[in-house]
Design a protein around this motif. Structure first.
Motif, PDB file in Angstrom:
ATOM      1  N   ASP A  32      33.994  47.256  34.628  1.00 55.82           N
ATOM      2  CA  ASP A  32      34.050  48.708  34.736  1.00 55.82           C
ATOM      3  C   ASP A  32      34.325  49.052  36.196  1.00 55.82           C
ATOM      4  O   ASP A  32      33.409  49.293  36.987  1.00 55.82           O
ATOM      5  N   SER A  33      35.593  49.065  36.554  1.00 52.39           N
ATOM      6  CA  SER A  33      35.982  49.263  37.943  1.00 52.39           C
ATOM      7  C   SER A  33      35.936  50.752  38.304  1.00 52.39           C
ATOM      8  O   SER A  33      35.873  51.614  37.426  1.00 52.39           O
ATOM      9  N   PRO A  34      35.992  51.064  39.593  1.00 46.12           N
ATOM     10  CA  PRO A  34      35.989  52.463  40.006  1.00 46.12           C
ATOM     11  C   PRO A  34      37.149  53.266  39.428  1.00 46.12           C
ATOM     12  O   PRO A  34      37.047  54.492  39.276  1.00 46.12           O
ATOM     13  N   LYS A  35      38.251  52.605  39.083  1.00 48.91           N
ATOM     14  CA  LYS A  35      39.417  53.302  38.544  1.00 48.91           C
ATOM     15  C   LYS A  35      39.472  53.294  37.019  1.00 48.91           C
ATOM     16  O   LYS A  35      40.349  53.912  36.429  1.00 48.91           O
ATOM     17  N   GLY A  36      38.536  52.565  36.378  1.00 48.82           N
ATOM     18  CA  GLY A  36      38.539  52.467  34.931  1.00 48.82           C
ATOM     19  C   GLY A  36      38.328  51.047  34.462  1.00 48.82           C
ATOM     20  O   GLY A  36      38.272  50.116  35.264  1.00 48.82           O
ATOM     21  N   LYS A  37      38.219  50.867  33.168  1.00 48.62           N
ATOM     22  CA  LYS A  37      37.922  49.554  32.601  1.00 48.62           C
ATOM     23  C   LYS A  37      39.149  48.647  32.647  1.00 48.62           C
ATOM     24  O   LYS A  37      40.255  49.048  32.290  1.00 48.62           O
ATOM     25  N   VAL A  38      38.935  47.408  33.093  1.00 48.44           N
ATOM     26  CA  VAL A  38      39.982  46.391  33.088  1.00 48.44           C
ATOM     27  C   VAL A  38      39.433  45.138  32.420  1.00 48.44           C
ATOM     28  O   VAL A  38      38.231  44.867  32.472  1.00 48.44           O
ATOM     29  N   SER A  39      40.322  44.379  31.785  1.00 48.51           N
ATOM     30  CA  SER A  39      39.870  43.146  31.139  1.00 48.51           C
ATOM     31  C   SER A  39      41.007  42.142  31.052  1.00 48.51           C
ATOM     32  O   SER A  39      42.186  42.492  31.168  1.00 48.51           O
ATOM     33  N   GLY A  40      40.642  40.888  30.852  1.00 45.60           N
ATOM     34  CA  GLY A  40      41.630  39.831  30.700  1.00 45.60           C
ATOM     35  C   GLY A  40      41.004  38.561  30.170  1.00 45.60           C
ATOM     36  O   GLY A  40      39.771  38.374  30.257  1.00 45.60           O
ATOM     37  N   ALA A 131      42.558  34.709  43.678  1.00 42.74           N
ATOM     38  CA  ALA A 131      42.363  35.919  44.478  1.00 42.74           C
ATOM     39  C   ALA A 131      43.157  37.091  43.915  1.00 42.74           C
ATOM     40  O   ALA A 131      42.791  38.253  44.110  1.00 42.74           O
ATOM     41  N   LYS A 132      44.241  36.783  43.196  1.00 42.15           N
ATOM     42  CA  LYS A 132      45.093  37.832  42.642  1.00 42.15           C
ATOM     43  C   LYS A 132      44.364  38.635  41.560  1.00 42.15           C
ATOM     44  O   LYS A 132      44.384  39.867  41.567  1.00 42.15           O
ATOM     45  N   TRP A 133      43.726  37.926  40.611  1.00 45.01           N
ATOM     46  CA  TRP A 133      43.087  38.669  39.525  1.00 45.01           C
ATOM     47  C   TRP A 133      41.870  39.442  40.034  1.00 45.01           C
ATOM     48  O   TRP A 133      41.571  40.544  39.534  1.00 45.01           O
ATOM     49  N   ILE A 134      41.186  38.881  41.042  1.00 37.82           N
ATOM     50  CA  ILE A 134      40.040  39.589  41.622  1.00 37.82           C
ATOM     51  C   ILE A 134      40.493  40.940  42.193  1.00 37.82           C
ATOM     52  O   ILE A 134      39.876  41.981  41.948  1.00 37.82           O
ATOM     53  N   ARG A 135      41.575  40.916  42.968  1.00 40.43           N
ATOM     54  CA  ARG A 135      42.089  42.169  43.542  1.00 40.43           C
ATOM     55  C   ARG A 135      42.631  43.073  42.450  1.00 40.43           C
ATOM     56  O   ARG A 135      42.478  44.299  42.527  1.00 40.43           O
ATOM     57  N   ALA A 136      43.294  42.498  41.452  1.00 33.59           N
ATOM     58  CA  ALA A 136      43.809  43.308  40.347  1.00 33.59           C
ATOM     59  C   ALA A 136      42.692  44.053  39.622  1.00 33.59           C
ATOM     60  O   ALA A 136      42.854  45.205  39.214  1.00 33.59           O
ATOM     61  N   PHE A 137      41.541  43.402  39.494  1.00 34.82           N
ATOM     62  CA  PHE A 137      40.391  44.031  38.840  1.00 34.82           C
ATOM     63  C   PHE A 137      39.758  45.110  39.727  1.00 34.82           C
ATOM     64  O   PHE A 137      38.918  45.879  39.254  1.00 34.82           O
ATOM     65  N   GLY A 138      40.123  45.143  40.992  1.00 33.86           N
ATOM     66  CA  GLY A 138      39.559  46.142  41.886  1.00 33.86           C
ATOM     67  C   GLY A 138      38.273  45.712  42.558  1.00 33.86           C
ATOM     68  O   GLY A 138      37.520  46.547  43.069  1.00 33.86           O
ATOM     69  N   ILE A 139      38.022  44.402  42.597  1.00 34.45           N
ATOM     70  CA  ILE A 139      36.837  43.870  43.285  1.00 34.45           C
ATOM     71  C   ILE A 139      37.244  43.587  44.726  1.00 34.45           C
ATOM     72  O   ILE A 139      38.011  42.663  44.990  1.00 34.45           O
ATOM     73  N   MET A 140      36.734  44.384  45.654  1.00 37.80           N
ATOM     74  CA  MET A 140      37.200  44.331  47.038  1.00 37.80           C
ATOM     75  C   MET A 140      36.134  43.844  48.014  1.00 37.80           C
ATOM     76  O   MET A 140      36.374  43.789  49.218  1.00 37.80           O
TER      77      MET A 140
END
Length: 212
Positions: A32-40, A131-140
């Motif tokens: 549940d990221s700040p911009k909305g739900k993401v999953s993979g 590192a790509k999927w972490i950033r894609a999920f919005g985990i900074m």
């Protein structure tokens, strides 16, 4: 402790680290990221065997404030910095035995538009690396490090998963200087999935993406 967290501990503590690294393939991560739900779906993992493993952050029993999550119960999130990027491991085994699995690649499901915006990329490059999927999920940042899966905003589906047509085992990436541990086949991928890191186009299975 909730039943879900207890079941999460059991999932990450009842098999060998090598077995769990393979079992994690096909399971869904949701944030549940700040911009909305993401999953993979997880398509690539690497196993690390704690104090005996020269490539592990806990090799030789090394323990610090940063890697302490590896020493916690199975299912604990461990986030760390690599060359200004972030990677995520999940601790395995019971507390005190610092094994872990690095999640290296994720096939996007929900919130692809958010992931593309976060990465400023499209296509497989959005999530085909640790590192790509972490950033894609919005985990900074490392705020989630030390927290438990399924106890907050970051979740791992314990019950529903896709089955790979074939799981390939290869040496881990980026550990070439770790002597005999450099050649051990402890990286596991969904064969042919284009979201696996360093997957050559000729090896991609664009029909099934490697799933049964």
């Amino acid at each position: 402790m909730t039943d879900l967290v207890t079941k999460t501990n059991e999932f990450f503590q009842t098999r060998s680290t090598i077995e769990t690294a393979q079992e994690m393939l096909g399971h869904i991560l949701t944030y549940d990221s700040p911009k909305g739900k993401v999953s993979g779906m997880i398509v690539e993992t690497e196993a690390y065997l704690g104090p005996v493993d020269k490539a592990a952050h806990s090799y030789g029993g090394r323990r610090s404030k940063a890697n302490d999550p590896l020493f916690q119960k199975g299912g604990t999130i461990y986030i760390y910095s690599i060359h200004s990027w972030l990677d995520m491991d999940i601790s395995l085994q019971e507390a005190g035995l610092p094994n872990g699995v690095l999640i290296r690649g994720v096939q996007p499901l929900e919130g692809l538009d958010i992931m593309e915006e976060n990465r400023k990329k499209t296509g497989y490059d959005v999530t085909n690396g640790p590192a790509k999927w972490i950033r894609a999920f919005g985990i900074m940042d490392k705020e989630l490090s030390g927290t438990m899966l399924n106890a907050g905003k970051f979740n791992f589906d314990l019950t529903h998963s896709k089955t790979p047509e074939k799981i390939e085992a290869t040496p881990r990436i980026g550990v070439a200087n770790k002597e005999e541990w450099a050649e051990k086949k402890m990286r596991f991928i969904v064969s042919g999935n284009p979201y696996v890191s360093k997957m050559y186009k000729r090896d991609m299975n664009l029909k099934t993406l490697g799933w049964k």
